[in-house]
Design a protein around this motif. Structure first.
Motif: not given
Length: 207
Positions: A104-129
């Motif tokens: 999964s991490q390798t796939s994200c790297l191929s998209l010039e990204a990383q496995l998801a990182q959140f910086d706040s509870l608001e972002e976490l709630k969005f991801l869970r929803r």
């Protein structure tokens, strides 16, 4: 003295007094409109003309600028790539496939990204929803249960919320964040900043 002579004398005296008053006024008028007063008036007029001229020039420049680029907003706007979801300053990708954490991490790297990182509870709630009912890998991992959690960029997790389980890799589920062994297959979420090359100026509707 007859009444006629007395009246003529009074009339003559009255006319003489008026002539003296007129002469006095004529002598005082030049003092009212003196050279000093004229200079002050001239100075005030020049100041007023300067202010009016400056205002006209400023308005002309503003109108010319507005006509030069009608309907164009100069601020550039970033958008997320196709199939990515924007939230705050990040773009997120939710996979349809299921793989282990490393893949999964390798796939994200191929998209010039990383496995998801959140910086706040608001972002976490969005991801869970948004993830729906499926479990999704995110970018938290650790060497063992005795080590601290870290993101894929090696920054330390700030304990935004508690992570359950004794595994080495974290994933989102309906209860929050849990952990599992690296080889378990799950869906995953990638994230990256939306500060990639912008799309250019946005044309506004002038009407």
């Amino acid at each position: 003295m007859s009444a006629e002579k007395f009246s003529a004398a009074m009339l003559e005296t009255w006319l003489e007094s008026k002539e003296e008053t007129g002469a006095k006024l004529q002598g005082e008028c030049p003092a009212v409109i003196s050279p000093v007063t004229l200079k002050k008036v001239h100075f005030c007029l020049l100041g007023l003309l300067f202010i009016l001229s400056t205002t006209v020039v400023a308005l002309s420049v503003a109108l010319a600028e507005a006509k030069r680029e009608p309907g164009i907003e100069k601020t550039l706007y970033a958008t997320c790539p196709k199939d990515w979801i924007g939230f705050g300053s990040k773009c997120f990708y939710f996979s349809e496939d299921t793989r282990n954490w490393t893949f999964s991490q390798t796939s994200c790297l191929s998209l010039e990204a990383q496995l998801a990182q959140f910086d706040s509870l608001e972002e976490l709630k969005f991801l869970r929803r948004y993830k729906g009912t499926s479990d999704h890998w995110i970018g938290l991992h650790r060497e063992s249960s005795q080590h601290a959690w870290r993101w894929t960029d090696n920054t330390q997790y700030t304990n935004v919320t508690f992570i359950r389980g004794a595994g080495e890799c974290a994933y989102l589920n309906d209860n929050g964040i849990s952990s599992a062994r690296v080889y378990t297959d799950r869906k995953w979420i990638c994230s990256k900043s939306n500060s990639f090359p912008l799309q250019g100026p946005r044309v506004l509707n002038p009407f």
